[in-house]
Design a protein around this motif. Structure first.
Motif, mmCIF file in Angstrom:
data_model
loop_
_atom_site.group_PDB
_atom_site.id
_atom_site.type_symbol
_atom_site.label_atom_id
_atom_site.label_comp_id
_atom_site.label_asym_id
_atom_site.label_seq_id
_atom_site.Cartn_x
_atom_site.Cartn_y
_atom_site.Cartn_z
ATOM 1 N N LEU A 3 0.858 -1.176 0.000
ATOM 2 C CA LEU A 3 0.000 0.000 0.000
ATOM 3 C C LEU A 3 0.894 1.225 0.000
ATOM 4 C CD1 LEU A 3 -1.321 0.669 3.600
ATOM 5 C CD2 LEU A 3 0.142 -1.238 3.065
ATOM 6 N N PRO A 4 0.392 2.335 -0.519
ATOM 7 C CA PRO A 4 1.260 3.515 -0.631
ATOM 8 C C PRO A 4 1.774 4.027 0.721
ATOM 9 C CG PRO A 4 -0.962 3.957 -1.474
ATOM 10 C CD PRO A 4 -0.934 2.533 -1.088
ATOM 11 N N GLN A 5 0.991 3.779 1.791
ATOM 12 C CA GLN A 5 1.408 4.279 3.101
ATOM 13 C C GLN A 5 2.094 3.196 3.924
ATOM 14 O OE1 GLN A 5 -1.753 3.882 2.069
ATOM 15 N NE2 GLN A 5 -2.877 5.809 2.081
ATOM 16 N N CYS A 62 -12.097 2.809 -1.679
ATOM 17 C CA CYS A 62 -10.953 3.505 -1.086
ATOM 18 C C CYS A 62 -10.167 4.260 -2.145
ATOM 19 C CB CYS A 62 -10.062 2.471 -0.405
ATOM 20 S SG CYS A 62 -8.880 3.192 0.727
ATOM 21 N N SER A 80 -7.147 4.972 -2.320
ATOM 22 C CA SER A 80 -5.849 4.388 -2.657
ATOM 23 C C SER A 80 -6.005 2.989 -3.242
ATOM 24 C CB SER A 80 -4.982 4.313 -1.397
ATOM 25 O OG SER A 80 -5.554 3.387 -0.509
ATOM 26 N N GLY A 125 -9.051 3.871 -7.664
ATOM 27 C CA GLY A 125 -8.937 5.260 -7.230
ATOM 28 C C GLY A 125 -10.159 5.743 -6.489
#
Lengths: 289, 170, 431
Positions: free
Chosen positions: C138-140, C220, C222, C226
């Motif tokens: 995940l990006p985070q 979501c 993310s 999108g």
């Protein structure tokens, strides 16, 4: 392999052709069928609806006859299968029911001991004879034919019993595939044929078989393959009844799996057996009949 | 509507196949799958359970409501409570039969069973065909024993009472 | 060992909370997480009930604190293999799986992934989106480092070439490390019931029948779309959506006879979210009971009906059929209040499946020596008096790993803090 052959009521009354095919084909697969002398009706759902103890005792009486023969039962009709299998399972699992039933059976000098199993034709062909042996006897595979199979309600439900026997649709489909025929999926495959309502509410019975025929037609099957004589009656003769009441034609030949197997083995059906199919099968099975 | 019988649910629960009625949460999964319920308002397994719980004994036992069941077990397979809905239907029919409320078709089968050991009997031509094919004789050797059994369970009385004309036509 | 070391197994919200509580009290926490990033289920969600806050916005600061706190050591992409000893003095063997990337060097710039030629389904997106063989789930992600999925990697070496920090290290080997801790906290969370075990609902066969977790990924921002809710079959916006409750829950056929306790909450939340986004979409919830317990929830259900026009149908549907041409779904159900058997067509069907013990929970229980309950969740030693203790002294459990008693986010956080307090109590006594 030997079995006590439980015929039931419907086949001797209306579908002798089914019995004839079974008696011709099974010996070729190494299966010997012995008649059950003095067997009574299995007590299907209609009788079960009337009285519980009678159901247990009547079915148990047949089980006792098989036990005295020392053989497992093989039956062709799904209703017989459901009745005998359920009673066999119930009496084996619940000692209080077994005692109660044996008390009634003592009046006629019989005792249920729980020594045999109840099987139907698909059980025997798939489980005992085996797919490979079935494939081996096919001399003239029936290629290029697309069918919808009708396993029938009591072959696959109630799942709480059948899960333990690992029963599913797949067994019949695999057997059909072994003859070269393709079994295609269709909506409402699990649905009942409507047979149990025959003579109780013919209108509903017809409406249900009509729903099945519609689903089969939508899937564009060329024929329907059955294992239960009731399903056969509903879907074969039933097409004429649906035509009369709803003015719809389906022209779907209906054929028992054992007859398919018989043709695949290169055996020809006799005239009277061909005529037993109310929807003609002559066109579809040209050259094999 | 008749008077409510508050003991009806316990009565059904006390029969051999009726204990599942105590588990019903009226979720409607059984009726969503019932082929007959889709075709007619007259038969609906969930509604039948509801009527039993509410105590509508007369409606449940003396009409055709429970007799249109196919015993296809679709309802039983889907019930999340493991409530054996299909079995409860049999229990209800057993109670109805004890009161002599049985459809004509079922009564005829029961009588045939008592008279011949079979619910459907072949016509003479079929018997003849059978002989010519060399299949085993269809005997009625078990008749004596079958009748003894049915006398012992009392089904012979149910049969005879319905046959004598208290049959509900559908 | 100072006697103030703790291991937390599971990096979801419950495990994170327990870790932070303990770390701020001066305990050294080893936070073990088997996937490449901590965050757990809460990281997969879009918005959370009751505040309708963005889930990641609440979670991310806690995740970052875990990575920066001097008392927390993240053992990500690792699994507990063996445990010896007893309360106050456990020796835990942890398998550090090789990510083939040096965490201390990787900046998370993503250039390697952009060039990686292998694309596979992304587990974090519930298989709805894709990732590369070298990836961040995940990006985070925390830790902010890439991982190479060796099963799918074709060893082309492009990532090695592209990485400006020289962080890719294809020579990494798995290694086992022993940790001496005084207490262990289990926070392994849940998995989702396999809805294909109910063939009449068509999950797995019909593209537009999805689970609620898949829906969260679609909602979501993310996620794989999108944040645009579109149908899996052809990407159109669904105009009629059905939620089906109790798919596997409360079902004696599968042994998951319990109520999973959060599905009524989240499905109403999701229904309202969807209506806020697309007021013209019809949303129907098919339920057996609307379990609206706790503060604010019954009011929320009432508002969903009156203000947002969410349809509540009291029915557990029997079957779902697919129209092969349009890929729309037809649901057969009986509206039990109206007493009518009906069918209705929907563009999208969301199943709310039962929540079951996390995959691997039974193996972990064997390693720890803790008992499981009948459903496979970690059993509390005494459910009334010490509900976050397991059956082994010194080992505690929090969050959904404990089972469906509560299960929503505030409850998991509360339980995380409760285990921290219990750990402190035990360890301060023994020091």
């Amino acid at each position: 392999m030997k079995y006590a052959f439980f015929l039931g009521c419907l086949i001797p009354a209306r579908e002798l052709s089914y019995e004839a095919s079974v008696r011709k084909v099974m010996p070729e697969l190494g299966v010997e069928l012995l008649d059950m002398k003095g067997a009574n009706c299995c007590a299907p759902f209609s009788i079960q609806s009337v009285d519980y103890d009678s159901w247990l005792a009547l079915a148990a009486r047949d089980l006792c006859i098989a036990e005295e023969m020392g053989l497992d039962i093989m039956t062709l009709c799904n209703d017989c299968y459901e009745s005998l299998l359920m009673v066999n399972t119930l009496l084996k699992r619940k000692p209080e029911l077994k005692d109660r039933t044996n008390q009634i059976l003592s009046d006629v000098g019989k005792e249920f001991k729980g020594k045999i199993e109840v099987k139907n034709l698909v059980d025997v062909l798939y489980g005992d004879v085996g797919i490979d042996k079935v494939k081996n006897v096919i001399k003239e595979p029936i290629n290029g034919l697309k069918v919808g199979t009708q396993p029938g309600c009591h072959l696959t439900k109630p799942k709480r019993i059948h899960f333990e026997l690992l029963r599913g649709f797949n067994e019949l489909d695999e057997l059909v595939q072994a003859t070269g025929v393709e079994s295609i999926p269709y909506e409402r495959k699990e649905m009942c044929c409507g047979g149990p309502l025959r003579d109780i509410n013919d209108d509903l019975s017809r409406k249900i078989s009509r729903l099945k025929l519609m689903a089969l037609k939508d899937a564009e099957v060329q024929a329907v393959v059955t294992v239960c004589p009731f399903c056969f009656l509903q879907l074969d003769l039933g097409q004429l009844e649906v035509k009369r009441h709803f003015n719809e034609e389906y022209n779907l030949p209906v054929i028992h799996f054992i007859e398919l197997l018989r043709m695949g083995m290169g055996m020809k059906l006799e005239d009277w057996e061909i005529k037993a199919h109310r929807i003609p099968i002559t066109d579809l099975f040209k050259g094999r009949l | 509507m008749s008077e409510l019988d508050f003991g009806f649910m316990s009565e059904v629960a006390g029969t051999p196949r009726g204990s599942g009625i105590l588990l019903c949460i009226q979720c409607g999964r059984c009726s969503s799958g019932c082929p007959v319920a889709r075709l007619t308002n007259d038969h609906n397994p969930r509604r039948l359970m509801e009527m039993v719980v509410l105590g509508l004994k007369k409606e449940v036992l003396s009409t055709q409501l429970p007799w249109y069941c196919l015993s296809c077990f679709t309802c039983l397979d889907r019930c999340p409570q493991g409530g054996d809905v299909g079995d409860v239907m049999f229990a209800i029919r057993n109670l109805a039969a004890k009161q002599g409320n049985v459809p004509a078709g079922v009564a005829a089968q029961a009588k045939a069973l008592y008279d011949t050991t079979r619910v459907i009997n072949p016509v003479r031509s079929a018997l003849g065909k059978r002989e010519s094919m060399g299949f085993g004789r269809l005997d009625a050797e078990g008749l004596d024993e079958v009748q003894k059994i049915l006398k012992r369970t009392g089904m012979d009385k149910i049969v005879s009472s319905t046959w004598e004309g208290r049959v509900k036509k559908t | 060992m100072t006697g103030k070391e703790v291991m937390v197994i599971g990096g979801g919200i419950a495990g994170i909370q327990a870790s932070l509580d303990l770390a701020s009290r001066g305990y050294k926490v080893y936070l073990v997480e088997r996937s490449p990033s901590i965050g757990g289920r809460m990281a997969q969600l879009d918005k959370t009930f009751p505040t309708m806050d963005c889930s990641m916005c609440i979670l991310a600061p806690k995740m970052i604190e875990c990575s920066h706190h001097h008392n927390v050591q993240l053992l990500s992409y690792s699994e507990v293999k063996a445990v010896k000893g007893s309360a106050g003095n456990f020796v835990v063997t942890v398998l550090r799986k090789p990510r083939y990337v040096d965490e201390s060097k990787c900046t998370g710039c993503n250039i390697c992934a952009e060039h990686c030629p292998v694309e596979v389904p992304n587990e974090f997106d519930e298989q709805l989106g894709t990732r590369k063989a070298i990836y961040m789930p995940l990006p985070q992600a925390v830790p902010r480092a890439m991982t190479i999925d060796k099963n799918n990697c074709i060893d082309c070496g492009l990532c090695v070439k592209m990485c400006q920090a020289g962080a890719v290290d294809l020579k990494q080997e798995p290694r086992e490390e022993d940790y001496n801790v005084g207490a262990i906290v289990v926070a392994t969370g849940f998995d989702v019931f396999d809805a294909s075990r109910i063939p009449t609902y068509g999950y797995g066969r019909y593209k537009n029948v999805i689970t609620s977790l898949e829906l969260e990924r679609l909602l979501c921002a993310s996620g794989p779309t999108g944040g645009h809710l579109i149908r899996p079959s052809e990407g159109k916006i669904p105009r009629t959506i059905a939620f089906i409750q109790c798919v596997g829950s409360r079902d004696r056929r599968f042994g998951t006879t319990y109520c999973s306790s959060i599905c009524c909450k989240y499905s109403v939340k999701d229904a309202v979210l969807i209506k806020e986004h697309e007021p013209n979409t019809t949303v129907s919830i098919f339920y057996i009971d609307m379990r609206a317990f706790g503060r604010g929830f019954q009011e929320f259900v009432n508002r969903a009906k009156s203000e947002y026009g969410v349809r509540f149908v009291r029915s557990s549907p029997g079957e779902i059929l697919e129209d092969p041409a349009s890929k729309n779904l037809k649901i057969w159900y009986e509206d039990t209040i109206a007493g009518r058997i009906e069918n209705a067509e929907f563009d999208l069907v969301v199943l709310c499946p039962a929540l079951v013990p996390s995959r691997g929970a039974s193996e972990l229980a064997k390693v720890l020596g803790t008992e499981l309950d009948d459903y496979g969740f970690f059993k509390a030693g005494d459910i009334l008096v010490s509900p976050v203790d397991t059956t082994v002294p010194g080992i505690f459990v929090c969050g959904y790993a404990l089972g469906p008693k509560t299960g929503d986010i505030p409850d998991s956080i509360m339980q995380g803090s409760a285990t921290a307090a219990r750990v402190a109590e035990i360890l301060e006594r023994s020091v």
